[in-house]
Design a protein around this motif. Sequence first.
Motif, mmCIF file in Angstrom:
data_model
loop_
_atom_site.group_PDB
_atom_site.id
_atom_site.type_symbol
_atom_site.label_atom_id
_atom_site.label_comp_id
_atom_site.label_asym_id
_atom_site.label_seq_id
_atom_site.Cartn_x
_atom_site.Cartn_y
_atom_site.Cartn_z
ATOM 1 N N HIS A 24 -11.909 8.244 -0.780
ATOM 2 C CA HIS A 24 -11.517 6.845 -0.619
ATOM 3 C C HIS A 24 -10.279 6.645 -1.478
ATOM 4 O O HIS A 24 -10.349 6.765 -2.698
ATOM 5 N N CYS A 25 -9.132 6.363 -0.846
ATOM 6 C CA CYS A 25 -7.885 6.258 -1.599
ATOM 7 C C CYS A 25 -7.500 4.792 -1.801
ATOM 8 O O CYS A 25 -7.295 4.059 -0.833
ATOM 9 N N HIS A 26 -7.411 4.392 -3.058
ATOM 10 C CA HIS A 26 -7.092 3.004 -3.419
ATOM 11 C C HIS A 26 -5.622 2.818 -3.751
ATOM 12 O O HIS A 26 -5.244 1.781 -4.284
ATOM 13 N N CYS A 27 -4.768 3.800 -3.464
ATOM 14 C CA CYS A 27 -3.354 3.672 -3.821
ATOM 15 C C CYS A 27 -2.699 2.550 -3.016
ATOM 16 O O CYS A 27 -3.196 2.145 -1.965
ATOM 17 N N SER A 28 -1.580 2.048 -3.515
ATOM 18 C CA SER A 28 -0.952 0.888 -2.883
ATOM 19 C C SER A 28 -0.460 1.211 -1.471
ATOM 20 O O SER A 28 -0.458 0.340 -0.601
ATOM 21 N N LEU A 29 -0.065 2.453 -1.212
ATOM 22 C CA LEU A 29 0.404 2.824 0.125
ATOM 23 C C LEU A 29 -0.743 2.751 1.129
ATOM 24 O O LEU A 29 -0.585 2.226 2.242
ATOM 25 N N CYS A 30 -1.904 3.288 0.747
ATOM 26 C CA CYS A 30 -3.063 3.254 1.652
ATOM 27 C C CYS A 30 -3.566 1.828 1.831
ATOM 28 O O CYS A 30 -3.998 1.456 2.930
ATOM 29 N N ARG A 31 -3.496 1.032 0.763
ATOM 30 C CA ARG A 31 -3.935 -0.354 0.892
ATOM 31 C C ARG A 31 -3.054 -1.101 1.888
ATOM 32 O O ARG A 31 -3.536 -1.815 2.761
HETATM 33 ZN ZN LIG Z 1 -3.517 6.603 -0.775
#
Ligand SMILES: [Zn+2]
Length: 140
Positions: A24-31
């Motif tokens: 589960h990626c919470h980085c700003s790009l994925c968001r």
């Molecule tokens: Zn990400």
Amino acid sequence: MYQGSCLCGNVQIQITGKISDIIHCHCSLCRKSSGTAYATNGFVNTEDFHIEQGSEHLGQFEIKPGKIRHFCKTCASPIFSSNATDPSRIRLRLGILDSDISERPISHNFVTSKANWDDLHVTLPHYEEHEPSRNKQKAL
Ligand SMILES: [Zn+2]
Ligand SMILES: [Zn+2]
């Protein structure tokens, strides 16, 4: 074998191998690209990833040189990303899967970039459908 499709159904994919390194990626790009608190992504070997239908509906956004996000041009569903430096595999957006899978996520990543309203689901109640209070409001 797993099946997947975009929201409008124009793009149909099939996976004939395993999905690895699901996070589960919470980085700003994925968001931003998902419009949600986080994206759930996993690797699939390119030879196991098949666009069964609708490749002409796929659009591309090059987020960094050689790193391309592939999405449905009709409904904007994120489908997968590819990286020119590693053409042997693609990064799948697991939300498009229609099949149950046997693999499981291994971690939450980039949690220091998470949205400040995202509490990583440790304290909120779980519902099978919409939260009960929504029935009192107009459907959006
Ligand atoms: Zn990400
Ligand atoms: Zn679509």
